[in-house]
Motif scaffolding. Structure first.
Motif, mmCIF file in Angstrom:
data_model
loop_
_atom_site.group_PDB
_atom_site.id
_atom_site.type_symbol
_atom_site.label_atom_id
_atom_site.label_comp_id
_atom_site.label_asym_id
_atom_site.label_seq_id
_atom_site.Cartn_x
_atom_site.Cartn_y
_atom_site.Cartn_z
ATOM 1 N N GLN A 11 0.832 -1.202 0.000
ATOM 2 C CA GLN A 11 0.000 0.000 0.000
ATOM 3 C C GLN A 11 0.872 1.260 0.000
ATOM 4 O O GLN A 11 0.602 2.221 -0.719
ATOM 5 C CB GLN A 11 -0.933 -0.008 1.213
ATOM 6 C CG GLN A 11 -1.998 1.053 1.179
ATOM 7 C CD GLN A 11 -3.002 0.843 0.074
ATOM 8 O OE1 GLN A 11 -3.308 -0.278 -0.299
ATOM 9 N NE2 GLN A 11 -3.515 1.911 -0.471
ATOM 10 N N SER A 82 -11.474 -9.862 -0.973
ATOM 11 C CA SER A 82 -12.671 -9.129 -1.383
ATOM 12 C C SER A 82 -13.250 -8.335 -0.220
ATOM 13 O O SER A 82 -13.604 -7.156 -0.366
ATOM 14 C CB SER A 82 -13.717 -10.113 -1.926
ATOM 15 O OG SER A 82 -14.899 -9.442 -2.249
ATOM 16 N N ASP A 85 -10.931 -5.383 0.477
ATOM 17 C CA ASP A 85 -11.088 -4.332 -0.524
ATOM 18 C C ASP A 85 -12.365 -3.527 -0.298
ATOM 19 O O ASP A 85 -12.372 -2.305 -0.440
ATOM 20 C CB ASP A 85 -11.071 -4.922 -1.934
ATOM 21 C CG ASP A 85 -9.691 -5.405 -2.353
ATOM 22 O OD1 ASP A 85 -8.703 -5.064 -1.661
ATOM 23 O OD2 ASP A 85 -9.607 -6.123 -3.362
ATOM 24 N N LYS A 86 -13.443 -4.207 0.079
ATOM 25 C CA LYS A 86 -14.702 -3.507 0.361
ATOM 26 C C LYS A 86 -14.555 -2.584 1.565
ATOM 27 O O LYS A 86 -15.049 -1.456 1.559
ATOM 28 C CB LYS A 86 -15.834 -4.508 0.587
ATOM 29 C CG LYS A 86 -16.297 -5.184 -0.686
ATOM 30 C CD LYS A 86 -17.381 -6.206 -0.403
ATOM 31 C CE LYS A 86 -17.749 -6.944 -1.680
ATOM 32 N NZ LYS A 86 -18.729 -7.993 -1.444
ATOM 33 N N LEU A 88 -11.728 -1.231 2.689
ATOM 34 C CA LEU A 88 -10.853 -0.122 2.302
ATOM 35 C C LEU A 88 -11.600 0.885 1.439
ATOM 36 O O LEU A 88 -11.468 2.093 1.622
ATOM 37 C CB LEU A 88 -9.620 -0.643 1.550
ATOM 38 C CG LEU A 88 -8.610 -1.431 2.372
ATOM 39 C CD1 LEU A 88 -7.526 -2.018 1.477
ATOM 40 C CD2 LEU A 88 -7.996 -0.563 3.453
ATOM 41 N N HIS A 89 -12.397 0.371 0.503
ATOM 42 C CA HIS A 89 -13.175 1.249 -0.374
ATOM 43 C C HIS A 89 -14.157 2.089 0.439
ATOM 44 O O HIS A 89 -14.328 3.283 0.186
ATOM 45 C CB HIS A 89 -13.916 0.425 -1.429
ATOM 46 C CG HIS A 89 -14.699 1.249 -2.395
ATOM 47 N ND1 HIS A 89 -14.086 2.025 -3.355
ATOM 48 C CD2 HIS A 89 -16.034 1.441 -2.522
ATOM 49 C CE1 HIS A 89 -15.023 2.659 -4.045
ATOM 50 N NE2 HIS A 89 -16.206 2.318 -3.566
ATOM 51 N N ALA A 90 -14.782 1.482 1.423
ATOM 52 C CA ALA A 90 -15.741 2.203 2.275
ATOM 53 C C ALA A 90 -15.053 3.316 3.063
ATOM 54 O O ALA A 90 -15.672 4.328 3.389
ATOM 55 C CB ALA A 90 -16.426 1.228 3.229
ATOM 56 N N GLY A 92 -12.497 4.956 1.838
ATOM 57 C CA GLY A 92 -11.891 5.861 0.871
ATOM 58 C C GLY A 92 -10.440 5.559 0.570
ATOM 59 O O GLY A 92 -9.732 6.395 0.014
ATOM 60 N N ARG A 94 -7.648 3.436 -1.496
ATOM 61 C CA ARG A 94 -7.515 2.649 -2.721
ATOM 62 C C ARG A 94 -6.850 1.317 -2.412
ATOM 63 O O ARG A 94 -5.793 1.272 -1.790
ATOM 64 C CB ARG A 94 -6.666 3.415 -3.732
ATOM 65 C CG ARG A 94 -6.694 2.773 -5.112
ATOM 66 C CD ARG A 94 -5.772 3.512 -6.025
ATOM 67 N NE ARG A 94 -4.577 2.666 -6.110
ATOM 68 C CZ ARG A 94 -3.437 3.044 -6.621
ATOM 69 N NH1 ARG A 94 -3.274 4.252 -7.051
ATOM 70 N NH2 ARG A 94 -2.429 2.221 -6.680
ATOM 71 N N SER A 95 -7.473 0.245 -2.812
ATOM 72 C CA SER A 95 -6.879 -1.071 -2.576
ATOM 73 C C SER A 95 -5.873 -1.367 -3.677
ATOM 74 O O SER A 95 -5.903 -0.774 -4.749
ATOM 75 C CB SER A 95 -7.963 -2.145 -2.536
ATOM 76 O OG SER A 95 -8.649 -2.198 -3.754
ATOM 77 N N THR A 97 -3.956 -3.530 -6.623
ATOM 78 C CA THR A 97 -4.398 -4.372 -7.729
ATOM 79 C C THR A 97 -3.546 -5.636 -7.740
ATOM 80 O O THR A 97 -2.460 -5.656 -7.152
ATOM 81 C CB THR A 97 -4.236 -3.635 -9.074
ATOM 82 O OG1 THR A 97 -2.839 -3.420 -9.299
ATOM 83 C CG2 THR A 97 -4.978 -2.308 -9.062
#
Length: 112
Positions: A11, A82, A85-86, A88-90, A92, A94-95, A97
């Motif tokens: 990260q 998964s 990532d959800k 982290l996305h919540a 804000g 960036r996860s 790739t």
């Protein structure tokens, strides 16, 4: 713990940073031995020729030896990624790739 530190390093690097050093203080060992038991290593290698066991700790090897088959483990890893990532996305964030993770693995392999 190693996976968590690798994710953290990934990260930092994905976002342009440079990892210089890491220190972890823990006392959650289930097993007092660091070196994995031979029977665990044989069991893990017997399930898949792809598995590299040279850097496993005793606790990691025991976990993998007690797990089901390789496909079950892969599904569990994919599900955990998964969910991560959800989360982290919540928040804000960036996860990473898969390409970022492969790049980090290549850099890590250079040092091993």
């Amino acid at each position: 713990m190693v996976g968590t530190l690798a994710d953290l390093a990934n990260q930092i690097q994905v976002n342009g940073g440079k990892v210089v050093s890491v220190v972890a203080l823990v006392n959650d060992r289930r097993n007092r031995m660091c070196k994995p038991r031979r029977n665990h290593v044989r069991l893990i290698k017997g399930r898949s020729d792809e598995t590299r066991t040279g850097a496993l700790t005793a606790d990691e090897a025991q976990y993998l030896a007690n797990y089901g088959d390789v496909d079950e483990l892969r599904e569990s890893i994919a599900s955990a990624r998964s969910k991560r990532d959800k989360c982290l996305h919540a928040k804000g964030v960036r996860s990473s790739t898969p390409d970022d993770e492969v790049s980090l693995q290549r850099r890590t392999d250079e040092y091993l």
